[in-house]
Design a protein around this motif. Structure first.
Motif, PDB file in Angstrom:
ATOM      1  N   PRO A  61       6.959 -11.527   4.400  1.00 26.81           N
ATOM      2  CA  PRO A  61       7.615 -12.267   5.491  1.00 26.81           C
ATOM      3  C   PRO A  61       8.356 -11.381   6.482  1.00 26.81           C
ATOM      4  N   THR A  62       8.843 -10.222   6.055  1.00 28.56           N
ATOM      5  CA  THR A  62       9.550  -9.338   6.989  1.00 28.56           C
ATOM      6  C   THR A  62       8.620  -8.318   7.640  1.00 28.56           C
ATOM      7  N   ARG A  63       7.333  -8.318   7.207  1.00 26.90           N
ATOM      8  CA  ARG A  63       6.336  -7.340   7.700  1.00 26.90           C
ATOM      9  C   ARG A  63       6.819  -5.912   7.468  1.00 26.90           C
ATOM     10  N   ALA A  64       7.341  -5.696   6.257  1.00 30.46           N
ATOM     11  CA  ALA A  64       7.935  -4.400   5.909  1.00 30.46           C
ATOM     12  C   ALA A  64       7.004  -3.616   4.996  1.00 30.46           C
ATOM     13  N   ASP A  65       6.829  -2.357   5.296  1.00 29.20           N
ATOM     14  CA  ASP A  65       5.977  -1.466   4.511  1.00 29.20           C
ATOM     15  C   ASP A  65       6.818  -0.879   3.376  1.00 29.20           C
ATOM     16  N   VAL A  66       7.108  -1.720   2.380  1.00 26.51           N
ATOM     17  CA  VAL A  66       7.892  -1.306   1.215  1.00 26.51           C
ATOM     18  C   VAL A  66       7.266  -1.935  -0.017  1.00 26.51           C
ATOM     19  N   GLN A  67       7.437  -1.293  -1.150  1.00 32.10           N
ATOM     20  CA  GLN A  67       6.904  -1.828  -2.403  1.00 32.10           C
ATOM     21  C   GLN A  67       7.608  -1.184  -3.586  1.00 32.10           C
ATOM     22  N   ILE A  68       7.589  -1.880  -4.729  1.00 35.44           N
ATOM     23  CA  ILE A  68       8.097  -1.316  -5.977  1.00 35.44           C
ATOM     24  C   ILE A  68       6.909  -0.696  -6.688  1.00 35.44           C
ATOM     25  N   GLY A  69       7.032   0.589  -7.062  1.00 37.16           N
ATOM     26  CA  GLY A  69       5.849   1.327  -7.467  1.00 37.16           C
ATOM     27  C   GLY A  69       5.023   1.596  -6.225  1.00 37.16           C
ATOM     28  N   ALA A  70       3.745   1.832  -6.403  1.00 34.85           N
ATOM     29  CA  ALA A  70       2.886   2.061  -5.230  1.00 34.85           C
ATOM     30  C   ALA A  70       1.459   1.669  -5.566  1.00 34.85           C
ATOM     31  N   ARG A  71       0.881   0.838  -4.720  1.00 31.84           N
ATOM     32  CA  ARG A  71      -0.532   0.465  -4.907  1.00 31.84           C
ATOM     33  C   ARG A  71      -1.406   1.712  -4.805  1.00 31.84           C
ATOM     34  N   ARG A  72      -2.384   1.802  -5.666  1.00 29.87           N
ATOM     35  CA  ARG A  72      -3.225   3.003  -5.711  1.00 29.87           C
ATOM     36  C   ARG A  72      -3.848   3.301  -4.340  1.00 29.87           C
ATOM     37  N   ALA A  73      -4.196   2.267  -3.594  1.00 31.52           N
ATOM     38  CA  ALA A  73      -4.806   2.488  -2.276  1.00 31.52           C
ATOM     39  C   ALA A  73      -3.852   3.203  -1.328  1.00 31.52           C
ATOM     40  N   ASP A  74      -2.541   3.147  -1.604  1.00 31.61           N
ATOM     41  CA  ASP A  74      -1.556   3.777  -0.722  1.00 31.61           C
ATOM     42  C   ASP A  74      -1.161   5.182  -1.160  1.00 31.61           C
TER      43      ASP A  74
END
Length: 381
Positions: free
Chosen positions: A188-201
């Protein structure tokens, strides 16, 4: 590599100081963002993503943020508080029955968010393999006795807070913390953040470079002291970062990945009193709860005065120099990353970097950027 990105004319001093730190080699790679009531007036980045200086820091470069991760984790908890799924004044054991063991039946959700629960580290022995295994890490905390009277003082929950809050999020929402942050904060905030990291990233994650001289555990410490027990009971170290195990895990206290723009977008929901991108994620009443002081004094682990609100530290010149007065909350990560939410000015400031700096709460670079941002705001209104 010079400074890239955009900034309004009034924030030219911030661009200049980032450029100076890069030119001097004090920064390896970094990003800075300043959101003013939904307008990203500063969105800058520069330097390199690797220690060999062969890969530029790009607009979408990510970095492991250490404890700045906690701002996302605690925001997730506040969203559930706002929805009535969590109650700050209810016992943790109401949501997590096993947690009542060892006299913890009266520890409340607010104690976990404010680092006053008495569970600032894991009892030994406890290793990285245990930390990476969520059920094991949670069960160990549930079975543990608090190290001081809950609610009486803060002792920074260096790595346990992510486990404690993450377990509450999972039990209250039916989703993992990683999933909740992705769908209820990042999307919803269009924020490039995550807990851990998706393998594609993984290809766009910058190397986190620790100090050249790594200090060991100091000698002569009181083995029964809160500082020592917390330090030994927080197993993650610099060498664990940027490994596949680290990126694949859910460590809500330490392994968030993002950049300054992503942090500023995500946490601007607090600076803007709960509403972002035309959506209300928090009521103003829930935002006000952030400023309900839970502890105010020398933190038992950090050794410096910290005023803890609900999930965030509150502005205090004793804690970080150049921090503005007023309704301002923040937190920092190892090495210098920071996000500051200023409700009075509706400003969100964030900084991420990959060269780990010195300092308990932010590095000299952190403080320099903070000072320049607020000098601009004071001068221009």
């Amino acid at each position: 590599m010079g400074v890239e990105g955009a900034s309004t004319d009034r924030f030219e001093p911030v661009r200049a100081v980032l450029g100076a730190h890069l030119e001097a080699g004090e920064e390896l790679g970094a990003s800075i963002a300043v959101d003013v009531d939904g307008v990203m007036e500063v969105d800058l980045w520069g330097g390199h993503a690797d220690e060999a200086r062969t890969v530029p820091w790009h607009r979408d470069t990510l970095v492991s943020m250490w404890s700045t991760t906690k701002t996302l984790t605690n925001l997730a908890a506040l969203i559930l508080v706002d929805r009535g799924a969590l109650d700050l004044h209810r016992p943790v054991a109401h949501y997590w029955p096993e947690f009542a063991a060892q006299g913890k039946e009266h520890i409340e959700v607010r104690h976990v968010l404010a680092h006053t629960s008495g569970l600032s580290g894991w009892e030994q022995p406890f290793c990285m393999e245990d930390l990476y295994d969520r059920p094991t890490a949670s069960a160990r905390l549930a079975a543990q006795a608090p190290w001081w009277e809950p609610g009486s003082a803060s002792g920074y929950h260096v790595q346990t807070q992510g486990q404690l809050v993450g377990e509450l999020v999972r039990r209250a929402s039916g989703r993992t913390l990683t999933e909740f942050v992705a769908t209820e904060i990042a999307e919803p905030t269009r924020a490039d953040v995550q807990i851990g990291a998706r393998r594609a990233d993984w290809p766009r994650i910058a190397d986190l470079v620790p100090p050249s001289r790594l200090g060991g555990i100091p000698t002569g410490l009181d083995p029964e002291g809160i500082f020592t027990r917390t330090l030994l009971g927080s197993p993650a170290r610099d060498e664990n970062v940027d490994t596949p195990e680290w990126r694949s895990a859910e460590l809500g206290a330490v392994n968030g990945h993002g950049n300054a723009r992503g942090l500023a977008r995500a946490l601007s929901v607090i600076s803007r009193r709960g509403q972002v991108n035309g959506r209300r994620l928090l009521s103003e009443e829930t935002v006000d709860k952030v400023f309900d002081v839970q502890a105010d004094g020398v933190d038992l682990f950090l050794g410096v005065p910290v005023r803890w609100g609900m999930g965030f530290a509150l502005a205090d010149a004793r804690t970080i120099p150049h921090m503005p007065t007023g309704r301002v909350c923040f937190w920092v990560g190892r090495g210098g990353s920071i996000v500051v939410m200023d409700l009075d000015r509706r400003v969100t400031f964030a900084y991420t970097m990959n060269r780990v700096g010195d300092g308990v709460l932010g590095s000299e670079r952190t403080h320099s950027y903070l000072r320049h941002v607020y000098e601009v705001l004071e001068r221009t209104g």
